[in-house]
Design a protein around this motif. Structure first.
Motif, mmCIF file in Angstrom:
data_model
loop_
_atom_site.group_PDB
_atom_site.id
_atom_site.type_symbol
_atom_site.label_atom_id
_atom_site.label_comp_id
_atom_site.label_asym_id
_atom_site.label_seq_id
_atom_site.Cartn_x
_atom_site.Cartn_y
_atom_site.Cartn_z
ATOM 1 N N UNK A 156 -45.272 -10.127 21.815
ATOM 2 C CA UNK A 156 -46.134 -8.978 22.083
ATOM 3 C C UNK A 156 -47.086 -8.821 20.905
ATOM 4 N N UNK A 157 -48.397 -8.844 21.208
ATOM 5 C CA UNK A 157 -49.419 -8.798 20.157
ATOM 6 C C UNK A 157 -49.855 -7.378 19.827
ATOM 7 N N UNK A 158 -49.137 -6.378 20.345
ATOM 8 C CA UNK A 158 -49.544 -4.988 20.114
ATOM 9 C C UNK A 158 -49.604 -4.640 18.630
ATOM 10 N N UNK A 159 -48.576 -5.112 17.872
ATOM 11 C CA UNK A 159 -48.552 -4.819 16.438
ATOM 12 C C UNK A 159 -49.781 -5.333 15.723
ATOM 13 N N UNK A 160 -50.224 -6.525 16.113
ATOM 14 C CA UNK A 160 -51.428 -7.082 15.506
ATOM 15 C C UNK A 160 -52.652 -6.252 15.870
ATOM 16 N N UNK A 188 -42.631 -3.279 25.882
ATOM 17 C CA UNK A 188 -43.930 -3.671 26.428
ATOM 18 C C UNK A 188 -44.528 -2.488 27.176
ATOM 19 N N UNK A 189 -45.837 -2.367 27.092
ATOM 20 C CA UNK A 189 -46.553 -1.298 27.775
ATOM 21 C C UNK A 189 -47.667 -1.905 28.609
ATOM 22 N N UNK A 190 -48.151 -1.129 29.560
ATOM 23 C CA UNK A 190 -49.327 -1.551 30.317
ATOM 24 C C UNK A 190 -50.509 -1.605 29.351
ATOM 25 N N UNK A 191 -51.215 -2.727 29.362
ATOM 26 C CA UNK A 191 -52.341 -2.927 28.449
ATOM 27 C C UNK A 191 -51.998 -3.804 27.263
ATOM 28 N N UNK A 192 -50.694 -4.061 27.032
ATOM 29 C CA UNK A 192 -50.293 -4.932 25.918
ATOM 30 C C UNK A 192 -50.694 -6.376 26.199
ATOM 31 N N UNK A 193 -51.057 -7.076 25.135
ATOM 32 C CA UNK A 193 -51.291 -8.517 25.219
ATOM 33 C C UNK A 193 -49.976 -9.201 24.875
#
Length: 419
Positions: A260-264, A211-216
């Protein structure tokens, strides 16, 4: 410096003795005067050095291109460093002022030394905060848990400071303190359990890029659904889409499951996966007249002609009796509707045609036959994604009657009254 300090504070005691004030009274009067002088000089030195250091740092920050010195100014590093100079002056002056008060000399000497240690920690903290702000302004580090690392450094420094302070108060050697500290390490591990778990978790989260800062992220256990705004040693803060904030223990990020929706967000589209339920008894074969009528629908007219030609050829070659529709091969209103929706989706501008695009039938349920749309929208923004999905299903709801199909829904009070 010792001779200079001695000249400032060593004159009063001999003077009072010369005036025959007596040994004790001369000592106390000298102490009172020296305390007043020390307080005045310390404050004066502080004002001078604070002005000089702060102004110097501001001037240097304005003239240099780097942003780090600006951050040192904003974190008030120079202001705290200015406290050190008068404090060192006090530290050197205490033995001279309290020369006739041996007990209090030892006490105040220890207090000043302890305050110097605490002030040094505070200065280091402001420098680390400047480093944190500098790294966060760099895109390469903006999504890293910098706060966690700074907190770990500060915990280690506070630990050493605590050992020094205790050894100073009780006149215990540092080696003895470290040995005692090792003996009570089990208790310390129990007390700092959450911090240790948080540190290990923050390292794993960072190394594995979980997880990163800014990730949904979506974390059902804690009711979190929003953007990560902070990752520190003990907690991960999430700003939910309803503008509330959820605080999650950092170690839960590796011990529990979250989405984590980052991939999307980094992909070429956001998935649409939704279905409607079709009444099973509304699905049937289509006769020639109905097919002729449905040819007026442009998206499936060419398909009907081509498909009908293939079916007629097969039925004729196998001498199928078409007096009953069930014989041979036939088209159904449900199958034709699926083809229509597929054609509609392939022409819809809001979908990514390079990704999967399906209109499929799922396993029948007690409530009907699910017809699922599986596609990816071009626009991944929440409000636009919802609009695209609603627009597609609005069309499905409105067009289904042309194929003489029915959507399953529970009867309302009006349905009971009409019966």
């Amino acid at each position: 410096m010792h001779k200079f300090v001695a000249k400032i504070f060593g004159w009063s005691y001999p003077l009072f003795k010369k005036w025959d004030f007596g040994e004790t009274l001369s000592a106390y009067l000298s102490l009172a005067i020296n305390i007043v002088v020390l307080s005045f000089l310390s404050y004066l030195i502080f004002l001078i050095f604070r002005y000089v250091l702060v102004r110097t740092m501001i001037i240097v920050a304005r003239k240099t291109k780097t942003r780090f010195d600006d951050l040192l100014v904003s974190n008030k590093t120079a202001k705290y460093i200015a406290h050190l100079i008068p404090l060192l002056f006090v530290y050197k002056s205490v033995p001279i002022i309290l020369e006739n008060f041996v007990y209090w000399e030892a006490v105040f000497g220890k207090l000043v030394a302890i305050y110097i240690v605490l002030l040094s920690l505070w200065i280091i903290k402001t420098i680390l905060h400047a480093v944190r702000d500098h790294l966060k302004s760099n895109p390469s580090y903006s999504d890293k848990p910098i706060d966690s690392y700074i907190q770990v450094i500060m915990i280690v420094l506070w630990l050493f400071a605590f050992i020094f302070i205790v050894s100073k108060i009780f006149d215990i050697s540092t080696g003895t303190m470290l040995g005692t500290f090792g003996a009570v390490s089990a208790i310390i591990l129990l007390i700092f359990r959450d911090i240790i778990l948080g540190f290990v978790a923050s390292v794993q989260v960072s190394l594995n890029d979980m997880v990163r800062i800014g990730d949904w992220i979506t974390f059902d256990k804690f009711g979190a659904d929003g953007d990560v705004i902070e990752i520190n040693l003990a907690t991960v803060k999430v700003r939910n889409f309803d503008n509330t904030t959820t605080t999650i223990p950092t170690y839960s990020m590796i011990s529990d499951s979250f989405r984590n929706w980052r991939g999307m967000l980094n992909s070429q589209g956001r998935r649409i996966k939704r279905h409607i339920l079709i009444k099973a008894n509304s699905i049937r074969f289509l006769n020639e007249d109905e097919l002729l009528e449905l040819k007026k629908i442009q998206l499936v007219s060419s398909y009907i002609e081509k498909r009908q030609a293939e079916i007629n050829k097969f039925n004729k070659a196998n001498q199928v009796d078409k007096s009953i529709l069930i014989n041979g091969r036939n088209m159904t209103n449900f199958g034709l509707f699926r083809k229509y929706i597929t054609q509609y989706l392939s022409q819809y501008p809001g979908l990514n045609k390079d990704m999967i695009l399906l209109c499929r039938q799922l396993q029948p349920t007690p409530h009907g036959i699910p017809l699922e749309i599986y596609a990816f929208s071009n626009d991944k923004r929440f409000e636009n994604y919802e609009y695209i999905m609603a627009d597609i299903f609005d069309h499905i709801f409105a067009s289904i009657v042309y194929f003489d199909l029915e959507i399953y829904e529970l009867p309302s009070s009006k349905d009971y009254l009409s019966d």
